[in-house]
Design an enzyme around this catalytic site. Structure first.
Site, PDB file in Angstrom:
ATOM      1  N   SER A 192     101.464  69.019  28.649  1.00 57.69           N
ATOM      2  CA  SER A 192     100.566  67.964  28.170  1.00 57.69           C
ATOM      3  C   SER A 192      99.398  67.755  29.122  1.00 57.69           C
ATOM      4  O   SER A 192      99.567  67.709  30.343  1.00 57.69           O
ATOM      5  CB  SER A 192     101.319  66.644  28.035  1.00 57.69           C
ATOM      6  OG  SER A 192     102.049  66.602  26.843  1.00 57.69           O
ATOM      7  N   HIS A 242      98.769  60.133  26.711  1.00 52.38           N
ATOM      8  CA  HIS A 242     100.187  59.745  26.697  1.00 52.38           C
ATOM      9  C   HIS A 242     100.869  60.013  28.040  1.00 52.38           C
ATOM     10  O   HIS A 242     102.023  59.629  28.229  1.00 52.38           O
ATOM     11  CB  HIS A 242     100.934  60.464  25.564  1.00 52.38           C
ATOM     12  CG  HIS A 242     101.133  61.939  25.770  1.00 52.38           C
ATOM     13  ND1 HIS A 242     100.290  62.884  25.214  1.00 52.38           N
ATOM     14  CD2 HIS A 242     102.060  62.630  26.460  1.00 52.38           C
ATOM     15  CE1 HIS A 242     100.715  64.097  25.552  1.00 52.38           C
ATOM     16  NE2 HIS A 242     101.784  63.972  26.306  1.00 52.38           N
ATOM     17  N   SER A 280      97.742  68.042  23.713  1.00 56.28           N
ATOM     18  CA  SER A 280      98.359  66.789  23.303  1.00 56.28           C
ATOM     19  C   SER A 280      99.836  66.992  22.983  1.00 56.28           C
ATOM     20  O   SER A 280     100.712  66.464  23.658  1.00 56.28           O
ATOM     21  CB  SER A 280      97.627  66.217  22.086  1.00 56.28           C
ATOM     22  OG  SER A 280      98.301  65.079  21.585  1.00 56.28           O
ATOM     23  N   GLY A 325     105.712  69.314  29.716  1.00 57.81           N
ATOM     24  CA  GLY A 325     104.995  69.449  30.972  1.00 57.81           C
ATOM     25  C   GLY A 325     103.619  70.054  30.830  1.00 57.81           C
ATOM     26  O   GLY A 325     102.791  69.967  31.734  1.00 57.81           O
ATOM     27  N   ASP A 347      94.283  60.637  22.166  1.00 63.20           N
ATOM     28  CA  ASP A 347      95.197  61.095  23.210  1.00 63.20           C
ATOM     29  C   ASP A 347      94.371  61.683  24.350  1.00 63.20           C
ATOM     30  O   ASP A 347      94.356  62.888  24.576  1.00 63.20           O
ATOM     31  CB  ASP A 347      96.192  62.128  22.678  1.00 63.20           C
ATOM     32  CG  ASP A 347      97.352  62.361  23.663  1.00 63.20           C
ATOM     33  OD1 ASP A 347      97.401  61.648  24.682  1.00 63.20           O
ATOM     34  OD2 ASP A 347      98.184  63.248  23.404  1.00 63.20           O
TER      35      ASP A 347
END
Length: 384
Positions: A338, A228, A353, A336, A256
């Site tokens: 991720s 993402h 994720s 942030g 993801d």
């Protein structure tokens, strides 16, 4: 391209000898003694400190847990083979430090116990539970349903519903459908899950447009991260604003995960950054940690935090769509983080994720298992 002092500390750090396991009540039988005592297991002091902070353990308890997890990880494949088609899942009993194997046939108990694992008789095999979950995966889920996963300890599929939405008509209708799909237990969760990408802020991240995310793990030719965070072909900039490369593959929702090639003077190293909070950790492999294993996460916003593996193969219902085969943890995260690293000992586990909550008040975070990403794109993990 990282600060030289960060790289040097990462490459010289004393690393935790990895350990992973599963959790839950177990029947009695003696477990094999670990080949190394808990007192002699090497571990970075700062990492032990993070485990004490986030898991509420003393240093001795943290070392002992790591020893138990290492032994259980090595034992799990043999115990699973002994259970055969009666295998109902596995977990670590944190109380006893024992690997527990769920079995549906009492005739397999002795064979499993002979491997050194504890056993529990359950109603449904792992194959049956996975089939029930697959039927639920095929249903359209409303936003008030956050996720669902197989729980081997209860031999059920657990459906998590946002507490404030549990009386919603669409949620109730979905739950009724899941009960027809197989053995289901419904639990509530405080908030709906969200991804942990963020707008541009300072720190040591990577950037795609005005989105900041975190590097997961180095692979030969690049690094893996969350899907993402950017689409295939999108350019990526590093912490200093210079070009790194481009997303070579990306999938979200459904999955993801993504990978970015490294060029323009950047290079890869087998290190998970501690961001100055803990010693940087070398990566030596990607053996999968079992349910209830301790696990730590590194991200560019909240740095280093630890917790436990709560569930595997969970379907997470983000607002953008469902993501499958995720692993749920008790580790906190924030915007942030991720794409950042989940690691157990010196073994890579997955990329961050999303989740709910934050590191001030707690919460839960999911990661996409790293081995799935490596297999999907034919990548090879960069290890020490």
């Amino acid at each position: 391209m990282r600060h030289a002092t960060v790289l040097r500390s990462g490459l010289s750090a004393l690393l935790l000898v990895g350990a992973w396991t599963a959790v839950g009540p177990a029947s009695a039988s003696a477990a094999p003694a670990p080949t190394e005592s808990a007192a002699t297991l090497p571990a970075a002091p700062a990492l032990l400190s993070a485990m004490r902070r986030d898991l509420g353990l003393t240093e001795h308890q943290a070392r002992a847990r790591l020893a138990d997890e290492k032994a259980a990880t090595a034992l799990e494949p043999e115990a699973k083979r002994a259970a055969g088609s009666a295998f109902g899942g596995s977990w670590l009993d944190a109380r006893t430090g024992r690997l527990t194997i769920a079995v549906t046939d009492s005739g397999r108990v002795d064979a499993v116990r002979a491997t050194g694992a504890a056993t529990r008789l359950v109603e449904h095999s792992a194959q049956e539970l996975d089939a029930a979950k697959a039927r639920i995966d095929a249903l359209p889920a409303p936003s008030g349903v956050s996720s669902w996963h197989v729980d081997p300890a209860t031999s059920r599929v657990v459906v998590n519903v946002v507490a404030s939405e549990q009386r919603d008509n669409d949620v109730r209708a979905f739950v009724a459908q899941t009960r027809r799909a197989g053995p289901v237990t419904v639990e509530t969760i405080a908030e709906a899950p969200r991804t942990f990408a963020a707008g541009t802020v300072g720190g040591d991240p990577y950037y795609t447009g005005n989105v900041r995310c975190s590097i997961g793990f180095s692979v030969y030719g690049g690094f893996v991260t969350a899907g993402h965070c950017g689409g295939t072909g999108q350019s990526v900039r590093g912490w200093d604003g210079s070009a790194i490369g481009n997303f070579q593959g990306s999938s979200f929702p459904g999955d993801d995960y993504a990978w970015v090639n490294v060029a323009n003077g950047w290079w890869t190293v087998p290190v998970v950054l501690g961001w100055g909070t803990v010693s940087d950790q070398l990566v030596r492999g990607s053996n999968e940690a079992p349910i209830n294993a301790s696990i730590c996460r590194s991200g560019s916003t909240t740095r280093w935090h630890c917790g436990r593996v709560l569930a595997k193969n969970e379907t997470v219902n983000y607002s953008q769509g469902a993501v499958y085969q995720m692993t749920k943890t008790s580790v906190c995260a924030a915007g942030g983080d991720s794409g950042g690293s989940f690691i157990s000992g010196d073994q890579a586990q997955g990329v961050t994720s999303g989740g709910w909550g934050n590191c001030g008040g707690g919460g839960e975070t999911w990661y996409q298992p790293v081995n799935e990403i490596l297999n999907r794109y034919g990548l090879r993990l960069h290890t020490a």
